[in-house]
Design a protein around this motif. Structure first.
Motif, PDB file in Angstrom:
ATOM      1  N   MET A   1       0.854  -1.193   0.000  1.00  0.00           N
ATOM      2  CA  MET A   1       0.000   0.000   0.000  1.00  0.00           C
ATOM      3  C   MET A   1       0.882   1.233   0.000  1.00  0.00           C
ATOM      4  SD  MET A   1      -1.376   0.103   3.925  1.00  0.00           S
ATOM      5  CE  MET A   1      -2.101  -1.509   3.750  1.00  0.00           C
ATOM      6  N   ARG A   2       0.294   2.382  -0.285  1.00  0.00           N
ATOM      7  CA  ARG A   2       1.032   3.633  -0.239  1.00  0.00           C
ATOM      8  C   ARG A   2       1.203   4.097   1.207  1.00  0.00           C
ATOM      9  NH1 ARG A   2      -2.093   4.460  -5.028  1.00  0.00           N
ATOM     10  NH2 ARG A   2      -0.759   4.811  -6.850  1.00  0.00           N
ATOM     11  N   ARG A   3       2.186   4.969   1.404  1.00  0.00           N
ATOM     12  CA  ARG A   3       2.538   5.362   2.765  1.00  0.00           C
ATOM     13  C   ARG A   3       1.406   6.124   3.442  1.00  0.00           C
ATOM     14  NH1 ARG A   3       7.835   8.922   4.198  1.00  0.00           N
ATOM     15  NH2 ARG A   3       6.566  10.560   3.237  1.00  0.00           N
ATOM     16  N   HIS A   4       0.699   6.996   2.715  1.00  0.00           N
ATOM     17  CA  HIS A   4      -0.363   7.780   3.356  1.00  0.00           C
ATOM     18  C   HIS A   4      -1.514   6.885   3.818  1.00  0.00           C
ATOM     19  CE1 HIS A   4      -2.167   7.520  -0.711  1.00  0.00           C
ATOM     20  NE2 HIS A   4      -3.317   7.707  -0.089  1.00  0.00           N
ATOM     21  N   VAL A   5      -1.741   5.772   3.097  1.00  0.00           N
ATOM     22  CA  VAL A   5      -2.773   4.826   3.533  1.00  0.00           C
ATOM     23  C   VAL A   5      -2.325   4.122   4.811  1.00  0.00           C
ATOM     24  CG1 VAL A   5      -4.106   2.795   2.888  1.00  0.00           C
ATOM     25  CG2 VAL A   5      -3.546   4.516   1.167  1.00  0.00           C
ATOM     26  N   PHE A   6      -1.065   3.716   4.837  1.00  0.00           N
ATOM     27  CA  PHE A   6      -0.518   3.072   6.037  1.00  0.00           C
ATOM     28  C   PHE A   6      -0.639   3.992   7.245  1.00  0.00           C
ATOM     29  CE2 PHE A   6       2.798   2.331   9.090  1.00  0.00           C
ATOM     30  CZ  PHE A   6       2.867   0.962   9.221  1.00  0.00           C
ATOM     31  N   LEU A   7      -0.254   5.252   7.085  1.00  0.00           N
ATOM     32  CA  LEU A   7      -0.282   6.190   8.203  1.00  0.00           C
ATOM     33  C   LEU A   7      -1.718   6.456   8.665  1.00  0.00           C
ATOM     34  CD1 LEU A   7       2.451   8.733   7.040  1.00  0.00           C
ATOM     35  CD2 LEU A   7       2.633   6.997   8.839  1.00  0.00           C
ATOM     36  N   ARG A   8      -2.644   6.480   7.735  1.00  0.00           N
ATOM     37  CA  ARG A   8      -4.043   6.685   8.123  1.00  0.00           C
ATOM     38  C   ARG A   8      -4.535   5.522   8.981  1.00  0.00           C
ATOM     39  NH1 ARG A   8      -9.459   6.130   4.440  1.00  0.00           N
ATOM     40  NH2 ARG A   8     -10.936   6.710   6.074  1.00  0.00           N
ATOM     41  N   ILE A   9      -4.218   4.303   8.563  1.00  0.00           N
ATOM     42  CA  ILE A   9      -4.626   3.131   9.336  1.00  0.00           C
ATOM     43  C   ILE A   9      -3.953   3.135  10.705  1.00  0.00           C
ATOM     44  CG2 ILE A   9      -4.552   0.614   9.426  1.00  0.00           C
ATOM     45  CD1 ILE A   9      -4.734   0.625   6.365  1.00  0.00           C
ATOM     46  N   MET A  10      -2.650   3.419  10.736  1.00  0.00           N
ATOM     47  CA  MET A  10      -1.917   3.400  11.995  1.00  0.00           C
ATOM     48  C   MET A  10      -2.469   4.434  12.982  1.00  0.00           C
ATOM     49  SD  MET A  10       2.153   4.053  12.728  1.00  0.00           S
ATOM     50  CE  MET A  10       1.961   5.836  12.598  1.00  0.00           C
TER      51      MET A  10
ATOM     52  N   ALA B   1      -5.466   5.758  13.052  1.00  0.00           N
ATOM     53  CA  ALA B   1      -6.817   5.385  13.472  1.00  0.00           C
ATOM     54  C   ALA B   1      -6.781   4.270  14.512  1.00  0.00           C
ATOM     55  CB  ALA B   1      -7.636   4.957  12.261  1.00  0.00           C
ATOM     56  N   VAL B   2      -5.901   3.297  14.317  1.00  0.00           N
ATOM     57  CA  VAL B   2      -5.781   2.194  15.262  1.00  0.00           C
ATOM     58  C   VAL B   2      -5.241   2.683  16.601  1.00  0.00           C
ATOM     59  CG1 VAL B   2      -4.447   0.105  15.726  1.00  0.00           C
ATOM     60  CG2 VAL B   2      -5.589   0.374  13.528  1.00  0.00           C
ATOM     61  N   GLU B   3      -4.255   3.573  16.564  1.00  0.00           N
ATOM     62  CA  GLU B   3      -3.685   4.098  17.806  1.00  0.00           C
ATOM     63  C   GLU B   3      -4.713   4.908  18.591  1.00  0.00           C
ATOM     64  OE1 GLU B   3       0.291   6.565  19.273  1.00  0.00           O
ATOM     65  OE2 GLU B   3      -0.450   6.807  17.225  1.00  0.00           O
ATOM     66  N   GLU B   4      -5.541   5.649  17.890  1.00  0.00           N
ATOM     67  CA  GLU B   4      -6.586   6.438  18.560  1.00  0.00           C
ATOM     68  C   GLU B   4      -7.684   5.544  19.121  1.00  0.00           C
ATOM     69  OE1 GLU B   4      -9.731  10.055  17.476  1.00  0.00           O
ATOM     70  OE2 GLU B   4      -8.165   9.474  16.057  1.00  0.00           O
ATOM     71  N   HIS B   5      -7.925   4.403  18.467  1.00  0.00           N
ATOM     72  CA  HIS B   5      -9.027   3.525  18.878  1.00  0.00           C
ATOM     73  C   HIS B   5      -8.656   2.630  20.054  1.00  0.00           C
ATOM     74  CE1 HIS B   5     -12.543   0.934  18.436  1.00  0.00           C
ATOM     75  NE2 HIS B   5     -11.731  -0.106  18.477  1.00  0.00           N
ATOM     76  N   ASP B   6      -7.421   2.140  20.078  1.00  0.00           N
ATOM     77  CA  ASP B   6      -7.018   1.155  21.085  1.00  0.00           C
ATOM     78  C   ASP B   6      -5.783   1.661  21.818  1.00  0.00           C
ATOM     79  OD1 ASP B   6      -6.344  -1.025  22.619  1.00  0.00           O
ATOM     80  OD2 ASP B   6      -6.617  -2.496  21.024  1.00  0.00           O
ATOM     81  N   ASP B   7      -5.911   1.815  23.127  1.00  0.00           N
ATOM     82  CA  ASP B   7      -4.805   2.312  23.943  1.00  0.00           C
ATOM     83  C   ASP B   7      -3.603   1.375  23.920  1.00  0.00           C
ATOM     84  OD1 ASP B   7      -3.848   4.275  26.034  1.00  0.00           O
ATOM     85  OD2 ASP B   7      -3.796   2.448  27.229  1.00  0.00           O
TER      86      ASP B   7
ATOM     87  N   ARG C   1      -3.293  -9.674  16.639  1.00  0.00           N
ATOM     88  CA  ARG C   1      -4.689  -9.889  17.030  1.00  0.00           C
ATOM     89  C   ARG C   1      -5.387  -8.573  17.334  1.00  0.00           C
ATOM     90  NH1 ARG C   1      -2.356 -14.503  19.644  1.00  0.00           N
ATOM     91  NH2 ARG C   1      -1.983 -13.267  21.518  1.00  0.00           N
ATOM     92  N   LYS C   2      -4.733  -7.709  18.081  1.00  0.00           N
ATOM     93  CA  LYS C   2      -5.356  -6.437  18.437  1.00  0.00           C
ATOM     94  C   LYS C   2      -5.475  -5.514  17.217  1.00  0.00           C
ATOM     95  CE  LYS C   2      -4.137  -6.367  23.354  1.00  0.00           C
ATOM     96  NZ  LYS C   2      -5.541  -6.216  23.811  1.00  0.00           N
ATOM     97  N   PHE C   3      -4.513  -5.605  16.306  1.00  0.00           N
ATOM     98  CA  PHE C   3      -4.564  -4.771  15.105  1.00  0.00           C
ATOM     99  C   PHE C   3      -5.744  -5.163  14.218  1.00  0.00           C
ATOM    100  CE2 PHE C   3      -3.418  -4.245  10.612  1.00  0.00           C
ATOM    101  CZ  PHE C   3      -3.246  -2.870  10.559  1.00  0.00           C
TER     102      PHE C   3
ATOM    103  N   VAL D   1     -12.932  -0.177  13.503  1.00  0.00           N
ATOM    104  CA  VAL D   1     -12.838   1.207  13.030  1.00  0.00           C
ATOM    105  C   VAL D   1     -13.386   1.357  11.616  1.00  0.00           C
ATOM    106  CG1 VAL D   1     -11.237   3.075  12.420  1.00  0.00           C
ATOM    107  CG2 VAL D   1     -10.891   1.781  14.525  1.00  0.00           C
ATOM    108  N   PHE D   2     -13.005   0.443  10.715  1.00  0.00           N
ATOM    109  CA  PHE D   2     -13.284   0.649   9.295  1.00  0.00           C
ATOM    110  C   PHE D   2     -14.457  -0.174   8.759  1.00  0.00           C
ATOM    111  CE2 PHE D   2      -8.756   1.698   9.786  1.00  0.00           C
ATOM    112  CZ  PHE D   2      -8.761   2.992   9.268  1.00  0.00           C
ATOM    113  N   ALA D   3     -14.957  -1.131   9.531  1.00  0.00           N
ATOM    114  CA  ALA D   3     -16.038  -1.983   9.019  1.00  0.00           C
ATOM    115  C   ALA D   3     -17.292  -1.201   8.640  1.00  0.00           C
ATOM    116  CB  ALA D   3     -16.376  -3.070  10.041  1.00  0.00           C
ATOM    117  N   PRO D   4     -17.733  -0.233   9.457  1.00  0.00           N
ATOM    118  CA  PRO D   4     -18.962   0.473   9.086  1.00  0.00           C
ATOM    119  C   PRO D   4     -18.892   1.157   7.725  1.00  0.00           C
ATOM    120  CG  PRO D   4     -18.400   0.906  11.383  1.00  0.00           C
ATOM    121  CD  PRO D   4     -17.232   0.203  10.778  1.00  0.00           C
ATOM    122  N   GLU D   5     -17.707   1.552   7.286  1.00  0.00           N
ATOM    123  CA  GLU D   5     -17.585   2.255   6.005  1.00  0.00           C
ATOM    124  C   GLU D   5     -17.145   1.343   4.871  1.00  0.00           C
ATOM    125  OE1 GLU D   5     -15.311   6.169   4.066  1.00  0.00           O
ATOM    126  OE2 GLU D   5     -14.997   5.602   6.164  1.00  0.00           O
TER     127      GLU D   5
END
Length: 265
Positions: free
Chosen positions: A89-98, A100-106, A158-160, A167-171
């Motif tokens: 994947m492209r870097r901006h996609v990776f950073l977006r996922i990362m 979002a995951v960091e904000e969602h799970d402590d 597993r946590k990822f 985070v992304f399933a609804p969309e």
């Protein structure tokens, strides 16, 4: 005991005879301290919170900086073409996922342990999860570069995956609604395929650890056992349907007959 003072008072009241003189008490405490020190010197025991577990200094901060320099700095060692090839994947996609995951799970937030040492960064945990998903390597193989232990890498994976779904399933993991259907039909019509919602196809995923007794059922035109993934995608690469799990001995028509796609459209 809530404090050292309470503990000391407990020792004085319960362990040491209240009738003892001050000299006797001092001698008793001094003897106990001497025994503790001598036992510690002669039997250093283990280091770490798990018995028999070796504590390694993985220099995680240094390797985090190296990972950041290689792929995520302003002038990375490996450019965007290599990044996309290695991370799929492209870097901006990776950073977006990362992010979002960091904000969602402590769990993915970098923390300090009881000794004040910084633990693994979010970048290291997410890169480990991506490498496991993209290449199917063993978790232990990540330790040399990312400096993450096998059990931690599996926990991060597993946590990822759970966080990505939440985070992304609804969309991104939903069926097309009326607006989507109208837009997809219009796109298909403009491209010369009226009435088309998307393209459907099947691909085979190699099952490296398939039990030997099942090889005949999961081996088809491929030489190795495979599991079939059926997917429907539109021209913008948006996946609207997926069906996974059929043995590799089936052809596309067999898979389509068992697919829930017509029941869900």
């Amino acid at each position: 005991m809530d404090s050292d003072d309470e503990f000391n008072q407990f020792v004085m009241d319960e362990v040491i005879d209240s009738s003892s003189s001050d000299d006797e008490r001092k001698a008793l405490i001094s003897g106990a301290a001497h025994i503790i020190v001598e036992d510690t010197v002669n039997h250093p025991g283990r280091i770490g919170s798990i018995e028999g577990h070796d504590v390694l200094d993985r220099e995680r901060l240094f390797f985090h900086q190296l990972l950041y320099k290689d792929y995520f700095s302003d002038k990375p060692t490996f450019g965007p073409h290599i990044f996309r090839r290695r991370f799929r994947m492209r870097r901006h996609v990776f950073l977006r996922i990362m992010n979002a995951v960091e904000e969602h799970d402590d769990y993915f937030v970098q923390k300090r342990n009881a000794a004040g040492t910084l633990g693994l960064s979010c970048l290291q945990k997410v890169v480990a999860a991506f490498r496991l998903l993209a290449y199917g390597v063993s978790a232990d193989a990540l330790d040399e570069y990312i400096r993450i232990g096998e059990s931690t890498a599996l926990e991060a994976l597993r946590k990822f995956t759970r966080a990505v779904v939440e985070v992304f399933a609804p969309e991104y993991m939903r069926l097309p609604n009326e607006e989507d259907t109208a837009r997809l039909l219009a796109i298909g019509s403009r491209r010369g395929f009226p009435g088309m919602l998307g393209s459907i196809d099947c691909m085979h995923w190699t099952w490296k650890n398939c039990p030997t007794a099942w090889h005949g059922m999961y081996r088809g035109h491929k030489k190795e056992p495979t599991i079939i993934l059926e997917a429907v995608a539109s021209q913008d690469l948006w996946i609207w349907h997926s069906f996974f799990g059929m043995p590799g001995s089936h052809n596309d028509i067999n898979v389509l007959q068992r697919s829930p796609i017509f029941a869900s459209t």
